[in-house]
Design an enzyme around this catalytic site. Structure first.
Site, short mmCIF file in Angstrom:
data_model
loop_
_atom_site.label_atom_id
_atom_site.label_comp_id
_atom_site.label_asym_id
_atom_site.label_seq_id
_atom_site.Cartn_x
_atom_site.Cartn_y
_atom_site.Cartn_z
N SER A 1 0.87 -1.19 0.00
CA SER A 1 0.00 0.00 0.00
C SER A 1 0.90 1.23 0.00
O SER A 1 2.05 1.15 0.46
CB SER A 1 -0.86 0.00 1.27
OG SER A 1 -1.58 1.22 1.41
N TYR B 1 -2.19 -1.01 10.41
CA TYR B 1 -2.18 -1.20 8.95
C TYR B 1 -0.88 -0.67 8.36
O TYR B 1 -0.21 -1.34 7.56
CB TYR B 1 -3.40 -0.48 8.34
CG TYR B 1 -3.58 -0.75 6.86
CD1 TYR B 1 -4.17 -1.92 6.41
CD2 TYR B 1 -3.14 0.16 5.91
CE1 TYR B 1 -4.33 -2.18 5.06
CE2 TYR B 1 -3.29 -0.07 4.56
CZ TYR B 1 -3.89 -1.25 4.14
OH TYR B 1 -4.04 -1.50 2.79
P1 NAD Z 1 -11.17 -6.74 -0.30
O1 NAD Z 1 -11.71 -6.65 1.08
O2 NAD Z 1 -12.04 -6.44 -1.45
O3 NAD Z 1 -10.52 -8.17 -0.51
C1 NAD Z 1 -9.69 -8.73 0.48
C2 NAD Z 1 -9.51 -10.19 0.18
O4 NAD Z 1 -8.61 -10.73 1.17
C3 NAD Z 1 -10.81 -10.99 0.29
O5 NAD Z 1 -10.80 -12.02 -0.70
C4 NAD Z 1 -10.71 -11.62 1.67
O6 NAD Z 1 -11.42 -12.84 1.80
C5 NAD Z 1 -9.21 -11.88 1.75
N1 NAD Z 1 -8.74 -12.09 3.11
C6 NAD Z 1 -8.80 -11.23 4.16
N2 NAD Z 1 -8.32 -11.83 5.27
C7 NAD Z 1 -7.94 -13.08 4.89
C8 NAD Z 1 -7.38 -14.20 5.58
N3 NAD Z 1 -7.09 -14.15 6.89
N4 NAD Z 1 -7.14 -15.33 4.89
C9 NAD Z 1 -7.42 -15.40 3.56
N5 NAD Z 1 -7.95 -14.39 2.86
C10 NAD Z 1 -8.21 -13.24 3.53
O7 NAD Z 1 -9.88 -5.77 -0.29
P2 NAD Z 1 -8.96 -5.15 -1.47
O8 NAD Z 1 -9.15 -3.68 -1.42
O9 NAD Z 1 -9.11 -5.87 -2.74
O10 NAD Z 1 -7.53 -5.43 -0.82
C11 NAD Z 1 -6.58 -6.33 -1.38
C12 NAD Z 1 -5.21 -5.90 -0.91
O11 NAD Z 1 -4.94 -4.57 -1.36
C13 NAD Z 1 -5.05 -5.87 0.61
O12 NAD Z 1 -3.78 -6.38 0.97
C14 NAD Z 1 -5.14 -4.39 0.94
O13 NAD Z 1 -4.46 -4.04 2.12
C15 NAD Z 1 -4.48 -3.80 -0.30
N6 NAD Z 1 -4.80 -2.39 -0.53
C16 NAD Z 1 -6.08 -2.00 -0.79
C17 NAD Z 1 -6.34 -0.64 -0.99
C18 NAD Z 1 -7.73 -0.12 -1.28
O14 NAD Z 1 -7.92 1.11 -1.26
N7 NAD Z 1 -8.70 -0.95 -1.58
C19 NAD Z 1 -5.31 0.29 -0.89
C20 NAD Z 1 -4.02 -0.14 -0.62
C21 NAD Z 1 -3.78 -1.49 -0.43
#
Ligand code: NAD
Length: 258
Positions: free
Chosen positions: A141, A154
């Site tokens: 991130s 985080y």
């Molecule tokens: P999301 O909530 O849409 O998806 C998260 C996924 O991770 C889901 O499939 C969930 O089931 C899985 N997950 C969570 N905990 C888990 C566990 N203990 N075991 C197995 N699977 C697990 O979120 P997203 O926005 O697609 O996030 C994906 C990645 O991107 C994350 O690492 C998040 O930190 C990172 N990220 C997201 C953003 C944003 O703005 N959306 C920004 C920066 C980084």
């Protein structure tokens, strides 16, 4: 060339699901992991119906026994792992003086320790190393490079992912395996909705006000899309990116500038 195989965690939603779509469209076989079998089935079975070679297994990435079984399942199904995308993650934060141990532990376990567990499992088996080609892509991130208010666990977890990425990249640099982090900024996914709800509750403001403030911080003037992040993951996972390793690549509309 034999069909390459990617393992993507957090494959049921958001950036992970977009990554499954991209890598599958690029011709790879893809194996997805997330906690809920139902959500994986709902997300991925339409792609299978469309002809994609996709498998999945419900896995909690914070549990070493489940990580072991996951890698067994991918190798049973597809025989190899060429690309590992450590994407599963969660939000979590609050005022540091009132942060419960359990929240800190769960955020660190999900976002950072899981990356260690799965990287260790895949590299430790020597299957990828033995073939002399591999790509490990860790979804960190921009919060892995700068502070975000009320998001200390985080931020700490994502800074940790960058350190892990850079160290492992050097360890395997002559083996044909690259290790990189992709750093999204604000990306419109279910996680982003939960984050906005959390800040709205904390600040006593509406979710629209929080959205307006966040968008106002992005030079591009909008959230990135999950597919824009998945495109970077696809590039880093490609042959073309052979000399890109130990990097932390932002996809953030200019939000992060280092
Ligand atoms: P999301 O909530 O849409 O998806 C998260 C996924 O991770 C889901 O499939 C969930 O089931 C899985 N997950 C969570 N905990 C888990 C566990 N203990 N075991 C197995 N699977 C697990 O979120 P997203 O926005 O697609 O996030 C994906 C990645 O991107 C994350 O690492 C998040 O930190 C990172 N990220 C997201 C953003 C944003 O703005 N959306 C920004 C920066 C980084």
């Amino acid at each position: 060339m034999e069909t390459r195989v990617a393992l993507v965690t957090g494959a049921s939603s958001g950036i992970g699901l977009a990554t499954v779509r991209r890598l599958s469209a690029a011709g790879l076989s893809v194996f997805g992991a997330a906690r809920s079998d139902d959500r994986l089935r709902d997300a991925l079975s339409p792609l299978v119906a469309g002809g994609a070679r996709i498998g999945w297994k419900a896995t909690d990435v914070t549990k070493t026994d489940e990580i072991h079984d996951l890698v067994d399942a991918v190798l049973d199904r597809f025989g190899r792992i060429d690309v590992l995308v450590n994407n599963a993650g969660r939000s979590g934060g609050g005022e540091i003086g009132a942060l419960p141990d359990q929240l800190w532990d769960e955020v660190l376990a999900t976002n950072l320790t899981s990356v260690f567990y799965l990287t260790r499992e895949v590299l430790g088996r020597k299957e990828m190393v033995g073939r002399g080609w591999g790509r490990i892509v860790n979804v960190a991130s921009t919060a892995g490079k700068q502070g975000v208010v009320f998001a200390s666990p985080y931020c700490a977890s994502k800074h940790g992912v960058l350190g892990l990425t850079r160290a492992v990249a050097l360890e395997v640099v002559r083996s044909g395996i690259t290790v990189n982090a992709v750093c999204p900024g604000y990306v419109e996914t279910p996680l982003a909705v939960r984050v906005r709800q959390g800040y709205a509750d904390h600040w006593g403001r509406s979710e629209q006000e929080v959205l307006d403030e966040f968008v106002g911080k992005v030079p591009l003037g909008r959230y990135s899309t999950a597919d824009e992040v998945a495109s970077m993951i696809e590039y880093v996972a490609s042959d073309a990116a052979a000399s890109v390793t130990g990097q932390a690549l932002n996809v953030c509309g200019g939000l992060g500038r280092y």
